[in-house]
Design a protein around this motif. Sequence first.
Motif, PDB file in Angstrom:
ATOM      1  N   CYS A  92      -3.587   3.984  -2.362  1.00  0.00           N
ATOM      2  CA  CYS A  92      -4.502   4.051  -1.294  1.00  0.00           C
ATOM      3  C   CYS A  92      -4.977   5.648  -0.891  1.00  0.00           C
ATOM      4  O   CYS A  92      -6.077   5.727  -0.321  1.00  0.00           O
ATOM      5  CB  CYS A  92      -4.269   3.509   0.128  1.00  0.00           C
ATOM      6  N   GLY A  93      -4.232   6.394  -1.617  1.00  0.00           N
ATOM      7  CA  GLY A  93      -4.386   7.788  -1.224  1.00  0.00           C
ATOM      8  C   GLY A  93      -3.422   8.864  -1.544  1.00  0.00           C
ATOM      9  O   GLY A  93      -2.376   8.565  -2.235  1.00  0.00           O
ATOM     10  N   LEU A  94      -3.420  10.073  -1.134  1.00  0.00           N
ATOM     11  CA  LEU A  94      -2.771  10.965  -1.052  1.00  0.00           C
ATOM     12  C   LEU A  94      -1.996  11.503   0.079  1.00  0.00           C
ATOM     13  O   LEU A  94      -2.483  11.515   1.111  1.00  0.00           O
ATOM     14  CB  LEU A  94      -3.089  12.223  -2.064  1.00  0.00           C
ATOM     15  N   MET A  95      -0.675  12.249   0.045  1.00  0.00           N
ATOM     16  CA  MET A  95      -0.215  12.778   1.020  1.00  0.00           C
ATOM     17  C   MET A  95       0.395  14.136   0.736  1.00  0.00           C
ATOM     18  O   MET A  95       0.747  14.494  -0.546  1.00  0.00           O
ATOM     19  CB  MET A  95       1.022  11.930   1.519  1.00  0.00           C
ATOM     20  N   THR A  96       0.549  15.157   1.712  1.00  0.00           N
ATOM     21  CA  THR A  96       1.028  16.283   1.522  1.00  0.00           C
ATOM     22  C   THR A  96       1.646  16.962   2.683  1.00  0.00           C
ATOM     23  O   THR A  96       1.309  16.483   3.686  1.00  0.00           O
ATOM     24  CB  THR A  96       0.364  17.524   0.831  1.00  0.00           C
ATOM     25  N   MET A  97       2.506  17.836   2.606  1.00  0.00           N
ATOM     26  CA  MET A  97       3.069  18.669   3.732  1.00  0.00           C
ATOM     27  C   MET A  97       2.632  20.111   3.372  1.00  0.00           C
ATOM     28  O   MET A  97       2.879  20.650   2.282  1.00  0.00           O
ATOM     29  CB  MET A  97       4.612  18.533   4.024  1.00  0.00           C
ATOM     30  N   ALA A  98       2.167  20.720   4.538  1.00  0.00           N
ATOM     31  CA  ALA A  98       2.016  22.247   4.273  1.00  0.00           C
ATOM     32  C   ALA A  98       3.272  22.976   4.789  1.00  0.00           C
ATOM     33  O   ALA A  98       3.946  22.731   5.671  1.00  0.00           O
ATOM     34  CB  ALA A  98       0.656  22.347   5.255  1.00  0.00           C
ATOM     35  N   PRO A  99       3.281  24.328   4.388  1.00  0.00           N
ATOM     36  CA  PRO A  99       4.231  25.306   4.871  1.00  0.00           C
ATOM     37  C   PRO A  99       4.039  25.423   6.448  1.00  0.00           C
ATOM     38  O   PRO A  99       2.937  25.683   6.803  1.00  0.00           O
ATOM     39  CB  PRO A  99       4.021  26.622   4.051  1.00  0.00           C
ATOM     40  N   ARG A 100       4.866  25.707   7.041  1.00  0.00           N
ATOM     41  CA  ARG A 100       4.954  25.728   8.664  1.00  0.00           C
ATOM     42  C   ARG A 100       4.717  27.225   8.849  1.00  0.00           C
ATOM     43  O   ARG A 100       5.237  28.376   8.141  1.00  0.00           O
ATOM     44  CB  ARG A 100       6.190  25.487   9.281  1.00  0.00           C
ATOM     45  N   TYR A 101       3.678  27.307   9.833  1.00  0.00           N
ATOM     46  CA  TYR A 101       3.613  28.750  10.131  1.00  0.00           C
ATOM     47  C   TYR A 101       2.834  29.680   9.399  1.00  0.00           C
ATOM     48  O   TYR A 101       3.042  30.986   9.458  1.00  0.00           O
ATOM     49  CB  TYR A 101       4.691  29.619  10.976  1.00  0.00           C
TER      50      TYR A 101
ATOM     51  N   ASP B 184       0.860  -1.282   0.063  1.00  0.00           N
ATOM     52  CA  ASP B 184       0.015   0.042   0.084  1.00  0.00           C
ATOM     53  C   ASP B 184       0.738   1.175  -0.140  1.00  0.00           C
ATOM     54  O   ASP B 184       1.849   1.386   0.749  1.00  0.00           O
ATOM     55  CB  ASP B 184      -0.909   0.159   1.022  1.00  0.00           C
ATOM     56  N   ILE B 185       0.563   2.302  -0.906  1.00  0.00           N
ATOM     57  CA  ILE B 185       1.333   3.523  -1.189  1.00  0.00           C
ATOM     58  C   ILE B 185       0.459   4.574  -1.042  1.00  0.00           C
ATOM     59  O   ILE B 185      -0.722   4.518  -1.369  1.00  0.00           O
ATOM     60  CB  ILE B 185       2.219   3.461  -2.112  1.00  0.00           C
ATOM     61  N   LEU B 186       0.834   5.843  -0.690  1.00  0.00           N
ATOM     62  CA  LEU B 186       0.182   7.075  -0.800  1.00  0.00           C
ATOM     63  C   LEU B 186       1.233   7.762  -1.881  1.00  0.00           C
ATOM     64  O   LEU B 186       2.430   7.725  -1.954  1.00  0.00           O
ATOM     65  CB  LEU B 186       0.177   7.763   0.241  1.00  0.00           C
ATOM     66  N   VAL B 187       0.626   8.752  -2.791  1.00  0.00           N
ATOM     67  CA  VAL B 187       1.158   9.573  -3.650  1.00  0.00           C
ATOM     68  C   VAL B 187       1.375  10.933  -3.097  1.00  0.00           C
ATOM     69  O   VAL B 187       0.435  11.605  -2.521  1.00  0.00           O
ATOM     70  CB  VAL B 187       0.433   9.588  -5.036  1.00  0.00           C
TER      71      VAL B 187
END
Length: 233
Positions: free
Chosen positions: A155-164, A118-121
């Motif tokens: 199985c889905g998606l992943m992201t990281m948002a900018p901090r602060y 299982d992976i996320l993009v």
Amino acid sequence: MGIAQRYAHVRGQIDEVCRAAGRDPKTVKLLAVSKTVDVPTVAEAIAAGATAFGENRPDQLVPKQAAYPQAEWHFIGNIQSRRIKDIVPAATLIHSVFKQEHLAKIDAAAQAAGKVQDILVEVNVSGEESKSGLEPGDVRAFLEAADAFDHIRVCGLMTMAPRYDEQTVEITFRGLAELRDKLDGLHLPHHGQVVLSELSMGMSEDWQCAIRHGATIVRIGRAIFSDEFEPVA
């Protein structure tokens, strides 16, 4: 406040935010990011109720998974091609896949391990140069490439948002959710419909916003394991 109290506090806050957003708390997995702690500390978290852990280095993932195979172990770090053969046997879910050249190696490692991986993009929704991931417009082509492999399941998606940066955080998480909605159910020739049930987004500083935008996995480390982090009230 010790690990047990911190974990219970964070889990309780997640449940409250879910209910306020009209969501069932059971739909959000708390991923305890254990990359900064040792094996005995993982045991403390398990005793506190943690069932899923995140690691960003194979050298930490492999021994911890071997010590506690009953837990879920998620790989959330940058993928080095030469370490895929180590990551796949130990990982329940790999969050950070975005290079097409990694797909064949993940598939081969999963076949050798007798599993479907299982992976996320990973998607760079914010467009920050410091962030990894595909541009949103390239995700469909990546799903089509992944469809060719029998031992990979997206199985889905992943992201990281900018901090602060609250406004950009909001835009980032909303953008990932909208992309998921656009691509969920996409029909591909080999495996049929893509089911993008997972959205991995939100960390110790911004998980509340992520939950409001549909996160199913929040990646929280310092709020659980660090004495220096002030838990959300």
